[in-house]
Design a protein around this motif. Sequence first.
Motif, short mmCIF file in Angstrom:
data_model
loop_
_atom_site.label_atom_id
_atom_site.label_comp_id
_atom_site.label_asym_id
_atom_site.label_seq_id
_atom_site.Cartn_x
_atom_site.Cartn_y
_atom_site.Cartn_z
N ASP A 1 0.83 -1.19 0.00
CA ASP A 1 0.00 0.00 0.00
C ASP A 1 0.87 1.25 0.00
O ASP A 1 1.88 1.32 0.66
CB ASP A 1 -0.89 0.02 1.24
N GLN B 1 -11.06 -6.50 2.79
CA GLN B 1 -9.75 -7.14 2.73
C GLN B 1 -9.78 -8.27 1.72
O GLN B 1 -10.52 -9.24 1.88
CB GLN B 1 -9.35 -7.68 4.10
N PHE C 1 -3.68 0.95 5.71
CA PHE C 1 -3.06 -0.27 6.24
C PHE C 1 -1.88 -0.70 5.39
O PHE C 1 -1.85 -0.54 4.18
CB PHE C 1 -4.08 -1.41 6.26
N GLY C 2 -0.90 -1.32 6.08
CA GLY C 2 0.16 -2.01 5.38
C GLY C 2 -0.32 -3.36 4.88
O GLY C 2 -1.47 -3.75 5.12
N SER C 3 0.56 -4.06 4.20
CA SER C 3 0.20 -5.34 3.59
C SER C 3 0.28 -6.51 4.55
O SER C 3 -0.11 -7.62 4.19
CB SER C 3 1.10 -5.61 2.38
N ASP D 1 -10.11 8.60 4.44
CA ASP D 1 -10.30 7.16 4.54
C ASP D 1 -9.86 6.58 5.86
O ASP D 1 -9.49 5.43 5.93
CB ASP D 1 -9.59 6.46 3.38
N PHE E 1 -10.10 0.96 2.58
CA PHE E 1 -11.27 1.77 2.93
C PHE E 1 -12.35 1.67 1.84
O PHE E 1 -12.05 1.76 0.65
CB PHE E 1 -10.81 3.22 3.09
N LYS F 1 -17.38 5.74 4.73
CA LYS F 1 -17.55 6.11 6.12
C LYS F 1 -18.79 6.99 6.30
O LYS F 1 -19.22 7.66 5.36
CB LYS F 1 -16.32 6.86 6.65
N PHE G 1 -17.31 3.10 9.81
CA PHE G 1 -16.49 2.82 8.64
C PHE G 1 -16.73 1.39 8.15
O PHE G 1 -17.06 0.50 8.93
CB PHE G 1 -15.00 2.95 8.97
N TYR H 1 -14.45 -1.42 5.76
CA TYR H 1 -13.22 -1.76 5.06
C TYR H 1 -13.39 -3.13 4.41
O TYR H 1 -14.15 -3.97 4.89
CB TYR H 1 -12.04 -1.82 6.03
N LEU I 1 -13.21 -10.32 2.62
CA LEU I 1 -13.55 -10.18 4.03
C LEU I 1 -13.89 -8.71 4.28
O LEU I 1 -13.14 -7.82 3.88
CB LEU I 1 -12.36 -10.61 4.88
N GLY J 1 -3.74 -6.00 2.87
CA GLY J 1 -4.22 -5.21 4.00
C GLY J 1 -5.64 -4.73 3.75
O GLY J 1 -6.20 -4.91 2.68
N LEU J 2 -6.21 -4.11 4.75
CA LEU J 2 -7.57 -3.60 4.61
C LEU J 2 -7.59 -2.34 3.76
O LEU J 2 -6.68 -1.51 3.82
CB LEU J 2 -8.15 -3.27 5.99
N PHE K 1 -15.00 -5.63 6.98
CA PHE K 1 -14.94 -5.22 8.38
C PHE K 1 -15.70 -3.92 8.58
O PHE K 1 -15.49 -2.95 7.84
CB PHE K 1 -13.50 -4.99 8.83
N PHE L 1 -0.75 -6.38 11.30
CA PHE L 1 -0.95 -5.24 10.41
C PHE L 1 -0.59 -3.95 11.11
O PHE L 1 -0.94 -3.73 12.28
CB PHE L 1 -2.41 -5.15 9.95
#
Lengths: 115, 113
Positions: A1, B38, A106-108, A102, B46, B49, B34, B36, B88, B43-44, B90, A90
Amino acid sequence: DAGITQSPRHKVTETGTPVTLRCHQTENHRYMYWYRQDPGHGLRLIHYSYGVKDTDKGEVSDGYSVSRSKTEDFLLTLESATSSQTSVYFCAISESVWDSNDGYTFGSGTRLTVV
Amino acid sequence: AQSVAQPEDQVNVAEGNPLTVKCTYSVSGNPYLFWYVQYPNRGLQFLLKYITGDNLVKGSYGFEAEFNKSQTSFHLKKPSALVSDSALYFCAVFLYGNNRLAFGKGNQVVVIP
């Protein structure tokens, strides 16, 4: 990301050894977070930081420590790894959920296996 | 305690059918919510929101969510599901005073071709 990098991406370690995971950001965001993701538990907060040298515990902080000596780096250390710490970790960053578009970026993730 | 709940572990839906992923919240004060997504080994990301304003929030990839204060819900919806929506999902709520989000357990969505 974009703007956030986690290292390593994968790691296998032995029970009882210390392990350090690194999160690096280029966004100059104030807030940084470490989560672990486990089936049936979703994301659980380990520690977070609200500035250089300012950190606080999350809901599952036992066995973990963190350090933030620079804005861009947030390190997570497992002081003595246990099998229960096998997980996907994470890192996330934010400037402020009030202002950003947003929330978190997040990282990977880092997949850690403790054997 | 302030939290969100996602009551279903998995949602199966046929491609082309409407998709709904449920989320309920418990907060003191006005909720900031929010969603999110995945994808595998990622990673998650966005999606959307709700801070204030219209109860229907539009987000990325054709998703939208409806805020319902009386039912304390924030369900995610998509009118016509795609196989590529399998992921997935969230739900999360902003925690006052800590500038951080609390996440639900996640919903696995499986879109069947």
